[in-house]
Write an enzyme that holds these catalytic residues in place. Structure first.
Site, PDB file in Angstrom:
ATOM      1  N   GLN A 152     -23.631  49.364 -37.098  1.00 37.60           N
ATOM      2  CA  GLN A 152     -22.554  49.121 -38.049  1.00 37.60           C
ATOM      3  C   GLN A 152     -21.435  48.588 -37.454  1.00 37.60           C
ATOM      4  O   GLN A 152     -20.749  49.026 -36.637  1.00 37.60           O
ATOM      5  CB  GLN A 152     -22.078  50.668 -38.548  1.00 37.60           C
ATOM      6  N   GLN A 154     -18.531  46.970 -39.283  1.00 40.78           N
ATOM      7  CA  GLN A 154     -17.227  47.127 -39.928  1.00 40.78           C
ATOM      8  C   GLN A 154     -16.552  48.333 -39.327  1.00 40.78           C
ATOM      9  O   GLN A 154     -17.259  49.308 -39.344  1.00 40.78           O
ATOM     10  CB  GLN A 154     -17.395  47.161 -41.549  1.00 40.78           C
ATOM     11  N   GLY A 281     -22.321  55.040 -47.564  1.00 40.69           N
ATOM     12  CA  GLY A 281     -23.505  54.787 -48.697  1.00 40.69           C
ATOM     13  C   GLY A 281     -23.917  53.351 -48.449  1.00 40.69           C
ATOM     14  O   GLY A 281     -25.054  53.513 -48.778  1.00 40.69           O
ATOM     15  N   GLY A 282     -23.201  52.734 -48.263  1.00 39.46           N
ATOM     16  CA  GLY A 282     -23.586  51.173 -48.307  1.00 39.46           C
ATOM     17  C   GLY A 282     -22.878  50.398 -47.351  1.00 39.46           C
ATOM     18  O   GLY A 282     -21.668  50.543 -47.348  1.00 39.46           O
ATOM     19  N   MET A 283     -23.459  49.244 -46.788  1.00 38.58           N
ATOM     20  CA  MET A 283     -22.926  48.355 -46.057  1.00 38.58           C
ATOM     21  C   MET A 283     -23.469  47.116 -46.582  1.00 38.58           C
ATOM     22  O   MET A 283     -24.516  46.726 -46.558  1.00 38.58           O
ATOM     23  CB  MET A 283     -22.923  48.616 -44.698  1.00 38.58           C
ATOM     24  N   GLU A 284     -22.342  46.075 -46.791  1.00 37.95           N
ATOM     25  CA  GLU A 284     -22.754  44.705 -47.375  1.00 37.95           C
ATOM     26  C   GLU A 284     -23.050  43.531 -46.472  1.00 37.95           C
ATOM     27  O   GLU A 284     -22.829  42.628 -46.705  1.00 37.95           O
ATOM     28  CB  GLU A 284     -21.488  44.447 -48.299  1.00 37.95           C
ATOM     29  N   ASN A 285     -23.730  43.977 -45.681  1.00 41.52           N
ATOM     30  CA  ASN A 285     -24.378  42.938 -44.590  1.00 41.52           C
ATOM     31  C   ASN A 285     -25.119  41.786 -45.247  1.00 41.52           C
ATOM     32  O   ASN A 285     -25.871  42.067 -46.109  1.00 41.52           O
ATOM     33  CB  ASN A 285     -25.363  43.527 -43.561  1.00 41.52           C
ATOM     34  N   HIS A 308     -22.372  47.697 -56.184  1.00 50.02           N
ATOM     35  CA  HIS A 308     -21.016  47.330 -55.339  1.00 50.02           C
ATOM     36  C   HIS A 308     -21.348  46.526 -54.196  1.00 50.02           C
ATOM     37  O   HIS A 308     -20.704  45.557 -53.903  1.00 50.02           O
ATOM     38  CB  HIS A 308     -20.660  48.869 -54.821  1.00 50.02           C
ATOM     39  N   GLU A 309     -22.305  46.831 -53.524  1.00 55.10           N
ATOM     40  CA  GLU A 309     -22.883  46.096 -52.283  1.00 55.10           C
ATOM     41  C   GLU A 309     -23.082  44.618 -52.389  1.00 55.10           C
ATOM     42  O   GLU A 309     -22.825  43.532 -51.834  1.00 55.10           O
ATOM     43  CB  GLU A 309     -23.819  46.575 -51.250  1.00 55.10           C
ATOM     44  N   HIS A 312     -19.993  42.630 -53.226  1.00 53.61           N
ATOM     45  CA  HIS A 312     -19.275  42.177 -51.834  1.00 53.61           C
ATOM     46  C   HIS A 312     -20.017  40.719 -51.509  1.00 53.61           C
ATOM     47  O   HIS A 312     -19.296  40.123 -50.429  1.00 53.61           O
ATOM     48  CB  HIS A 312     -19.517  43.017 -50.565  1.00 53.61           C
ATOM     49  N   GLU A 331     -12.129  45.584 -50.933  1.00 54.22           N
ATOM     50  CA  GLU A 331     -12.581  46.819 -51.645  1.00 54.22           C
ATOM     51  C   GLU A 331     -12.394  46.690 -53.103  1.00 54.22           C
ATOM     52  O   GLU A 331     -13.056  47.242 -53.813  1.00 54.22           O
ATOM     53  CB  GLU A 331     -12.659  48.105 -50.885  1.00 54.22           C
ATOM     54  N   ASP A 388      -9.891  51.884 -39.354  1.00 58.48           N
ATOM     55  CA  ASP A 388     -10.229  53.121 -40.309  1.00 58.48           C
ATOM     56  C   ASP A 388      -9.597  54.017 -40.966  1.00 58.48           C
ATOM     57  O   ASP A 388      -9.817  54.492 -42.000  1.00 58.48           O
ATOM     58  CB  ASP A 388     -11.260  53.905 -39.326  1.00 58.48           C
ATOM     59  N   TYR A 396      -9.872  51.125 -52.609  1.00 60.27           N
ATOM     60  CA  TYR A 396     -10.928  51.108 -53.704  1.00 60.27           C
ATOM     61  C   TYR A 396     -10.389  51.091 -54.893  1.00 60.27           C
ATOM     62  O   TYR A 396     -10.544  50.312 -55.913  1.00 60.27           O
ATOM     63  CB  TYR A 396     -12.095  51.898 -53.219  1.00 60.27           C
ATOM     64  N   ARG A 568     -23.889  60.823 -43.998  1.00 54.57           N
ATOM     65  CA  ARG A 568     -22.966  59.658 -44.791  1.00 54.57           C
ATOM     66  C   ARG A 568     -21.451  60.373 -44.522  1.00 54.57           C
ATOM     67  O   ARG A 568     -21.326  61.558 -45.095  1.00 54.57           O
ATOM     68  CB  ARG A 568     -23.566  59.847 -46.279  1.00 54.57           C
TER      69      ARG A 568
HETATM   70  N1  BES Z   1     -17.868  47.896 -46.635  1.00 57.15           N
HETATM   71  C1  BES Z   1     -18.123  49.186 -47.310  1.00 57.15           C
HETATM   72  C2  BES Z   1     -18.255  50.312 -46.426  1.00 57.15           C
HETATM   73  C3  BES Z   1     -17.059  50.174 -45.137  1.00 57.15           C
HETATM   74  C4  BES Z   1     -15.875  50.193 -45.480  1.00 57.15           C
HETATM   75  C5  BES Z   1     -17.691  50.568 -43.705  1.00 57.15           C
HETATM   76  C6  BES Z   1     -15.018  50.151 -44.308  1.00 57.15           C
HETATM   77  C7  BES Z   1     -16.710  50.382 -42.677  1.00 57.15           C
HETATM   78  C8  BES Z   1     -15.396  50.298 -43.093  1.00 57.15           C
HETATM   79  C9  BES Z   1     -18.942  49.516 -48.524  1.00 57.15           C
HETATM   80  O1  BES Z   1     -19.032  48.197 -49.287  1.00 57.15           O
HETATM   81  C10 BES Z   1     -18.502  50.666 -49.344  1.00 57.15           C
HETATM   82  O2  BES Z   1     -17.448  50.538 -49.902  1.00 57.15           O
HETATM   83  N2  BES Z   1     -19.296  51.840 -49.382  1.00 57.15           N
HETATM   84  C11 BES Z   1     -19.149  52.562 -50.082  1.00 57.15           C
HETATM   85  C12 BES Z   1     -19.981  52.818 -51.386  1.00 57.15           C
HETATM   86  C13 BES Z   1     -19.253  52.288 -52.486  1.00 57.15           C
HETATM   87  C14 BES Z   1     -20.103  52.565 -53.735  1.00 57.15           C
HETATM   88  C15 BES Z   1     -18.142  52.529 -52.705  1.00 57.15           C
HETATM   89  C16 BES Z   1     -19.531  54.110 -49.358  1.00 57.15           C
HETATM   90  O3  BES Z   1     -20.195  53.884 -48.220  1.00 57.15           O
HETATM   91  O4  BES Z   1     -19.158  55.053 -49.720  1.00 57.15           O
HETATM   92 ZN    ZN Z   2     -17.195  48.149 -50.364  1.00 57.65          ZN
END
Ligand code: BES
Ligand code: ZN
Length: 615
Positions: A152, A154, A281-285, A308-309, A312, A331, A388, A396, A568
């Site tokens: 991970q 980010q 939840g997800g990471m937009e690699n 969402h991903e 991105h 975001e 962080d 968001y 998560r």
């Molecule tokens: N890029 C983010 C995850 C992230 C943000 C990782 C900051 C590290 C630092 C990802 O796109 C994201 O926003 N994930 C959300 C899901 C989304 C549907 C809101 C999550 O993981 O909850």
């Molecule tokens: Zn995101």
């Protein structure tokens, strides 16, 4: 000295102090979360050659960079908890130093180079303190037969597995050669294999320029199943069919997204379903979104995460926030885009339910920051802090609300034309909040003679009074039922028959303050929420069980099981926060002592803070 002379004098001073052959460019913003000085010397391409040792839990490798040197004698990379063996410039050993590590940023790896140095190579090993990597034992996977590894990156963790200029302003293409144990498959944020190789060696190429936080790898006993020609899923054997069913609409999502804001620029859009300890939840690699298995509900009800991903791929990966202070640019835009994709596929009702849940999250976030209003601004100042800290509902949901309000003010048609040209104009580059505001004024607000309180939205705390009001008839019905039930305790089985996940979530989250545990018990007897197979509904129900001290239906054991299996961060931190606010830290620590070792570092760090836990 008279004034004119003084100005002349200082001009000479400036000229003299600058070695003007050293045309230090100002292309890159100074930013607080990287040691790199890209205006002096910058990386442009990475050749990564690594061996992944699951027994020692170490990645051993060599990272070679093509560089552009602005006449500098040094190039600076970020490095954290890496063991650096040697460094070469154009294949010849060169001197380097590692600065005293900063707890958040790590060390500056300062490498001596010559004016004409074209490449540098760093030979290194990861250590057991690496924050990006999570090494999983077979028991922590879905199939329980093979180990697993994922990264991970980010926000600033890539530097813990690759020495790199780890700022979102940097963009590199990359190639990688990766050696893994024979029975495992490796995939990256790059062009990927669809089958296992015979010798455990995989070659990758990422031909589009991406920011370092988007370099990612996952390794496990996984397989691939296509959804369409350019979309598909990777997962372990026992998950692959479920994932394939859940994400059946991936191609439709890509088409809808392209219809809104222009061509998908990354060729392939795949999703890998990771083991449950994945911290997001997800990471937009790029090309390969990393996803938690908790989105697989069996009924496709949580797939807004995929939208969402995917979004991105435009907001974030194509047009990238320049610094983590501009995180909302990633975001907020993505939540807006995600909601538009969802509306286009499933209609306004569903999109507005999602938006209203986000609106509630925002209200709660603003309330929880009432003693730190600075943190409710869109543009942040995270200098000296961990980026962080800015990763919360403000970026968001306030970001979303700003864009939705803007859309409603100028009209959707104009707004869409604007956004499409915004993505095109800034593709494969980075954007600051300030650059965006200028672009917005010039291309949307001024030509249409629209007065808009952009500055208030971006630079002031809280939610401006012109915020769009989000309404949902579906949620109105849910609210009426809550009101009725809390008065009468009479369960209605009819009304819930057609409820979607979003209605259940809204229902559970909005129990009034005077709700009782007896009422929770009554609901649980009818709806068995404690045993919901939907992770989102279960999570909010567990949160309320903690809030209202409901202990029926063996819910405590269920919560413990959930917190031990799932990593998560959003879910886990919601529940641990609930323990904390309800004076149940002791109970929480009992669970955490056991569950912590299953968490990725980003989740563990967050929970350590919430519970005041030190190892
Ligand atoms: N890029 C983010 C995850 C992230 C943000 C990782 C900051 C590290 C630092 C990802 O796109 C994201 O926003 N994930 C959300 C899901 C989304 C549907 C809101 C999550 O993981 O909850
Ligand atoms: Zn995101």
């Amino acid at each position: 000295m008279n004034k004119r002379l003084m100005i002349l004098g200082s001009a000479i001073l400036i000229l003299a102090s600058c070695n003007c052959k050293q045309t230090v460019s100002d292309k890159y913003e100074i930013e607080p979360h990287s040691h790199a000085k890209p205006n002096q010397a910058v990386i442009t391409h990475l050749d990564l050659d690594i061996n992944v040792d699951f027994e020692k839990e170490i990645i051993k490798g060599k990272a070679t960079y093509k560089i552009e040197n602005n006449d500098s004698k040094q190039i600076i990379l970020d490095s954290k908890y890496l063991d650096i063996e040697k460094v070469e410039a154009d294949g010849v050993a060169t001197d380097f130093t590692l600065s005293t590590p900063d707890e958040v940023l790590g060390s500056a790896l300062v490498i001596n180079i010559m004016k004409n140095t074209k490449t540098i190579s760093v030979y290194y090993n990861t250590t057991d303190k690496t924050e990006a990597l999570q090494w999983l034992k077979p028991e922590q996977t879905a199939d329980k037969t093979s180990p697993f590894l994922f990264t991970q990156g980010q926000a600033i963790l890539t530097r813990t597995w690759i020495p790199i200029q780890d700022s979102p302003q940097i963009r590199v293409t990359y190639n990688a050669t990766v050696k893994v144990p024979n029975n495992l498959m490796a995939v990256m944020s790059a062009e990927n294999p669809k089958e296992k190789s015979a010798d455990g060696v995989y070659n990758f190429s990422m031909k589009q320029k991406i920011s370092p936080y988007l370099i990612a790898i996952a390794i496990g006993d996984i397989e691939y199943k296509a959804v369409s020609e350019r979309t598909g899923v990777y997962a372990e054997k026992s998950m692959i069919e479920k994932a394939h069913y859940e994400f059946a609409d991936m191609e439709k999502m890509v088409l809808a997204a392209e219809g809104l804001y222009g061509k998908y620029d990354w060729d392939q859009f795949d999703v890998i379903v990771l083991p449950p300890s994945f911290p997001f939840g997800g990471m937009e690699n790029p090309r390969l979104t990393f996803a938690t298995p908790t989105v697989i509900a069996g009924d496709r009800s949580l797939t807004s995460l995929i939208a969402h991903e995917l979004a991105h791929s435009w907001s974030g990966n194509l047009v990238t926030n320049s610094t983590w202070d501009d995180f909302w640019m990633n975001e907020g835009f993505t939540v807006y885009f995600e909601t538009r994709i969802m509306e286009s596929l499933y209609g306004k009702d569903r999109a507005n339910m999602l938006a209203l849940i986000g609106r509630q999250d925002l209200a709660e976030q603003v309330e929880s920051f009432k003693n730190n209003p600075e943190d409710t601004k869109l543009k942040l100042s995270l200098e000296g802090r961990n980026p962080d800290d800015g990763m919360n509902s403000i970026a968001y949901d306030k970001g979303y609300l700003f864009l939705r309000t803007l859309e409603e003010t100028v009209g959707r048609e104009k707004f869409d034309v604007f956004l499409k040209s915004y993505f095109k104009k800034h593709a494969f580059s980075t954007i600051t909040t300030e650059k965006f505001i200028k672009y917005l004024n010039k291309n949307l607000l001024e030509p249409n003679k629209i007065d808009f309180n952009t500055e208030e939205w971006v630079y002031k705390p809280g939610v401006p009074s012109n915020a769009s009001v989000i309404k949902s008839d579906k949620f109105k019905d849910v609210s009426s039922y809550i009101a009725e039930f809390s008065k009468t305790s009479v369960v209605n089985t009819e009304i819930v028959k057609d409820w979607t996940t979003q209605e259940w979530v809204y229902f559970v989250r909005n129990f009034p303050k005077n709700f009782t545990k007896e009422q929770m018990s009554t609901l649980d007897k009818s709806y068995d929420l404690t045993n919901s197979g939907n992770s989102y509904i279960a999570m909010v129900w567990y949160e309320q069980s903690i809030n209202f001290d409901y202990r029926g239906n063996d819910v405590d054991a269920k919560i413990k099981e959930f917190l031990t299996r799932v990593g998560r961060r959003w879910y886990v931190s919601t529940l641990f926060k609930a323990y904390k606010t309800n004076d149940k830290v002791e109970e929480a620590l009992e669970i955490y002592k056991e569950s912590r070792s299953n968490y990725h570092s980003v989740t563990a760090n967050t929970i350590d803070d919430i519970l005041g836990y030190s190892k």
